[in-house]
Design an enzyme around this catalytic site. Structure first.
Site, short mmCIF file in Angstrom:
data_model
loop_
_atom_site.label_atom_id
_atom_site.label_comp_id
_atom_site.label_asym_id
_atom_site.label_seq_id
_atom_site.Cartn_x
_atom_site.Cartn_y
_atom_site.Cartn_z
N ARG A 1 0.86 -1.18 0.00
CA ARG A 1 0.00 0.00 0.00
C ARG A 1 0.90 1.23 0.00
O ARG A 1 1.91 1.28 0.73
CB ARG A 1 -0.91 0.03 1.24
CG ARG A 1 -2.10 -0.90 1.17
CD ARG A 1 -3.12 -0.48 0.11
NE ARG A 1 -4.30 -1.33 0.08
CZ ARG A 1 -4.45 -2.41 -0.70
NH1 ARG A 1 -3.50 -2.77 -1.53
NH2 ARG A 1 -5.58 -3.10 -0.68
N GLU B 1 -3.34 7.55 -4.50
CA GLU B 1 -3.72 7.01 -5.81
C GLU B 1 -5.03 7.64 -6.28
O GLU B 1 -5.92 7.85 -5.45
CB GLU B 1 -3.90 5.49 -5.72
CG GLU B 1 -2.59 4.79 -5.44
CD GLU B 1 -2.73 3.28 -5.30
OE1 GLU B 1 -3.80 2.73 -5.62
OE2 GLU B 1 -1.75 2.66 -4.88
N HIS C 1 -0.84 0.19 -9.80
CA HIS C 1 -1.47 -0.76 -8.86
C HIS C 1 -2.01 -2.00 -9.60
O HIS C 1 -3.23 -2.26 -9.58
CB HIS C 1 -2.58 -0.07 -8.06
CG HIS C 1 -2.88 -0.77 -6.75
ND1 HIS C 1 -3.28 -0.09 -5.62
CD2 HIS C 1 -2.86 -2.08 -6.40
CE1 HIS C 1 -3.49 -0.95 -4.64
NE2 HIS C 1 -3.24 -2.16 -5.10
C1 DGY Z 1 -5.29 -6.11 -2.78
O1 DGY Z 1 -5.91 -7.15 -3.02
O2 DGY Z 1 -5.25 -5.62 -1.66
C2 DGY Z 1 -4.53 -5.49 -3.90
O3 DGY Z 1 -3.97 -4.29 -3.62
C3 DGY Z 1 -5.35 -5.46 -5.18
O4 DGY Z 1 -5.25 -6.76 -5.63
#
Ligand code: DGY
Length: 324
Positions: free
Chosen positions: A238, A267, A285
């Protein structure tokens, strides 16, 4: 009467078919994100919601959804959902772990290699018509094989990255609140060390922790200063785990050699400083973005949503305490 489920955005069709077996589906079938007021309006009569990491299920939004029983998030991360607020109301929150582990580890390794070996830069060079001849120092990057990899967070995805790194002959360090079981450490030949030690001794640092209050800006000025000047930072977890302004400053000052980033603090905005730097590789992402994986994530979330509304136990609850 069938329970009503809001699907907040476009999903793979498998999810809709699963939901339609038991539920009335209110499908917002576009890629647009519902603004909070529209989300609240659509949640008025919903018992379930199948949402994505772009939907902020805040305490305020949850408070305005009087009939809600389940929030099924199409992601393994669930920092977009106020889980304590949902739990306080007895609302089940589910997520989609497991199915995306290998795809995300593949992407992590691709990003690590692309950054170390300057692949996007090399491709831009060729497509830009600048390639005149083979030169001994043309677009030389860093070695990957045999270099030390530091893994921050040795959960499912961290372990899958470690397995790939073993194939590259990389010594492995990892940091985590608790050491992994001995069998895992032995299989991966990974050594548990404090974060500071990991940062000081790694040629590559890759982040695999969930976003929580205690991991926000886990990597900031102090941590970046501890990294080797030749090191590369990779983040597919993240964005807010890294203090992006501090990272830009560190890269500009040469405190580290490069970064491979699939996630960003705000984002879809990307810090302009990152866009200006040649030694970073930036992706939108796409860690889990393969058709089979995203299809399975959608189906898993829909299945768990329908299960809760049938009165059954979902496969992947985040707050199992509300299930009794
Ligand atoms: C998640 O699943 O948390 C990712 O960031 C997107 O696949």
């Amino acid at each position: 009467m069938k329970p009503r489920v809001l699907v907040t955005r476009h999903v793979y069709p498998a999810a809709i078919a699963i939901l339609q077996e038991d539920c009335t589906v209110d499908y917002h079938a576009t890629h647009d994100v519902l603004a909070p007021d529209r989300l609240v309006r659509r949640l008025q009569h919903a018992q379930g919601v199948v949402c994505q990491l772009t939907d902020a299920l805040t305490a305020d939004v949850i408070a305005e959804a009087p009939q809600l029983k389940v929030i099924a998030n199409i992601a393994v991360g669930y920092d977009n959902v106020d889980v304590p607020a949902a739990t306080a109301r007895g609302i089940v929150v589910t997520h989609t772990p497991g199915v995306l582990t290998e795809a995300t580890a593949d992407l992590t390794f691709a990003l690590l290699l692309a950054t170390a070996r300057r692949l996007p830069e090399a491709e831009r060079f060729l497509r830009g018509g600048r390639w005149q001849r083979w030169d001994v120092d043309l677009l030389c990057g860093a070695d990957v094989h045999g270099r030390t990899l530091g893994i921050v967070g040795l959960g499912r995805i961290g372990q899958a990255v470690a397995r790939r790194a073993r194939g590259f002959g990389m010594p492995l360090l990892y940091s985590a609140p608790r050491p992994a079981p001995e069998a895992i450490e032995r299989e991966l030949q990974a050594r548990h060390v404090p974060l500071d030690t990991l940062l000081q001794h790694s040629d590559f640092v890759t982040l695999h922790v969930p976003l929580r209050d205690d991991t926000r800006h886990l990597i900031s000025v102090e941590q970046l200063c501890r990294m080797r000047r030749s090191a590369i930072l990779v983040n597919t977890s993240r964005g807010p785990i890294v203090d992006e302004a501090a990272l830009v400053a560190a890269l500009e000052e040469g405190l580290l050699a490069g970064a491979g980033l699939d996630v960003f603090e705000h984002e879809p905005q990307v810090h302009p400083g990152l866009l200006a730097l040649p030694n970073v590789v930036l992706l939108p992402h796409v860690g889990s973005a393969t058709v089979p994986v995203r299809t399975r994530m959608c189906a898993l979330a829909a299945g768990d949503c329908a299960a809760v509304l049938r009165g059954e136990r979902p496969a992947h609850p985040v707050n199992p305490e509300v299930l009794g």
